[in-house]
Design an enzyme around this catalytic site. Structure first.
Site, PDB file in Angstrom:
ATOM      1  N   ARG A   1       0.870  -1.192   0.000  1.00 25.15           N
ATOM      2  CA  ARG A   1       0.000   0.000   0.000  1.00 25.15           C
ATOM      3  C   ARG A   1       0.895   1.226   0.000  1.00 25.15           C
ATOM      4  NH1 ARG A   1       0.090   1.555   5.500  1.00 25.15           N
ATOM      5  NH2 ARG A   1      -0.074  -0.187   6.954  1.00 25.15           N
TER       6      ARG A   1
ATOM      7  N   HIS B   1      -2.089   3.353   6.526  1.00 22.03           N
ATOM      8  CA  HIS B   1      -3.177   2.397   6.778  1.00 22.03           C
ATOM      9  C   HIS B   1      -4.545   3.050   6.634  1.00 22.03           C
ATOM     10  CE1 HIS B   1      -5.804  -0.383   8.891  1.00 22.03           C
ATOM     11  NE2 HIS B   1      -6.056   0.542   9.789  1.00 22.03           N
TER      12      HIS B   1
ATOM     13  N   TYR C   1       6.830   4.223  10.882  1.00 20.96           N
ATOM     14  CA  TYR C   1       7.212   2.807  10.839  1.00 20.96           C
ATOM     15  C   TYR C   1       7.773   2.321   9.502  1.00 20.96           C
ATOM     16  CZ  TYR C   1       2.407   2.428   8.992  1.00 20.96           C
ATOM     17  OH  TYR C   1       1.254   2.590   8.276  1.00 20.96           O
TER      18      TYR C   1
END
Length: 325
Positions: free
Chosen positions: A243, A247, A256
């Protein structure tokens, strides 16, 4: 090898839904950042895995049980851009939930899109139940559940695979592995390299495929569909993808993963690489491509305007479907 029937028209249709999903997705982010949409769960980067897989099903007859990232999947399965925007903006005429569910909780009865549950991996159990019903009814339908790799650590995933394999149910488990369970990298939530390896423990085929190539995803899904219709049971497909955005619109992925990692994956953007492939192989002309892109732009504008003018749910109906109805 399954009977692959990828006509030029089907390849163009694949591209149309992938590009439509990307354009709607981009518009959703704009609406969110303007404070006009509550939250966005993006399909950005997953389009090839989603469109390639459902194209191999009997769309609108077989069952799909999607998860929150499956915008391209539900579009290719028959949900319209207007219906997507009605859902995002919580309008009364939203066919997914009447404006009562949070965005990206898909469900469309007329197209056999089974209602999405918020708890991840429950869709695996739902698809298994639908497949059991099809086996009992002998209606020839196949069910497909899709999910991220993080949800394969949930109990429901393992219970569904075990039951489906024991009873040789016509169900396909499609894992869209983008490497992150929200912010947790896959290496920290499972001790194996591939989700597909888990299939062996339940006695079913486990197939790994390039999730950024819609044709390859179509091919392996078509084989799984034929296998299911022959009565040979379930298949676990792991489509490795990525992706390109966080998120959700409430997430900051800079915490992250590096920008360099994202940039490297963007070189394999499925929408751009598939567009180039269609042009290089003369399946589409530049003029055809331009016309399709304009059509998509018009459809996204129309869907946005239509949904923003649509009425909100009547507050007096707040308690409907909670207890007796």
């Amino acid at each position: 090898m399954a009977s692959i029937n990828l006509t030029p028209e089907l390849l163009k249709e694949m591209y149309y839904y992938m590009a439509l999903s990307r354009a709607l997705d981009d518009r959703m982010w704009i609406l969110n950042r303007q404070g006009r949409a509550p939250v966005v769960y993006s399909a950005n980067g997953h389009e090839a895995a989603q469109v390639g897989s459902v194209m191999a099903l009997n769309r609108g007859e077989d069952w799909i049980v999607p998860y929150y990232r499956d915008l391209a999947m539900v579009l290719a399965y028959g949900e319209t851009p207007r219906e997507v925007m009605l859902h995002l903006l919580g309008r009364a005429d939203d066919p997914n939930s009447g404006g009562r569910q949070m965005p990206a909780h898909w469900g469309l009865k007329r197209r056999h899109i089974f209602t999405t549950g918020s708890v991840v991996a429950t869709q695996d159990v739902h698809a298994t139940g639908l497949a059991l019903a099809s086996k009992i009814l002998k209606d020839g339908r196949v069910a497909m559940a899709s999910f991220g790799e993080g949800s394969t650590s949930q109990g429901e995933f393992h219970e569904a695979l075990n039951f489906a394999a024991v009873h040789k149910l016509p169900v396909i488990f499609l894992n869209e592995n983008n490497g992150y369970a929200i912010s947790v990298p896959a290496r920290k939530q499972m001790a194996i390299m591939d989700v597909a390896a888990r299939a062996q423990g339940y006695g079913m085929p486990g197939v790994i495929v390039d999730g950024n190539d819609p044709v390859k995803v179509y091919e392996v899904t078509a084989e799984a569909v034929e296998r299911a219709r022959r009565g040979e049971g379930p298949t676990l497909i792991e489509a490795k993808t990525y992706r390109f955005v966080p998120h959700s619109s409430d997430d900051d992925d800079r915490a992250y993963r590096s920008r360099e990692e994202v940039a490297e994956w963007k070189k394999r953007d499925p929408v751009i690489t598939f567009e180039k492939r269609l042009l290089d192989e003369k399946i589409m002309t530049p003029d055809e491509l331009k016309a399709m892109q304009q059509r998509i732009k018009d459809e996204v504008n129309d869907a946005t305007d239509f949904a923003e003018k649509a009425p909100l749910p009547d507050p007096s109906t707040l308690g409907r479907y909670v207890y007796a109805e």
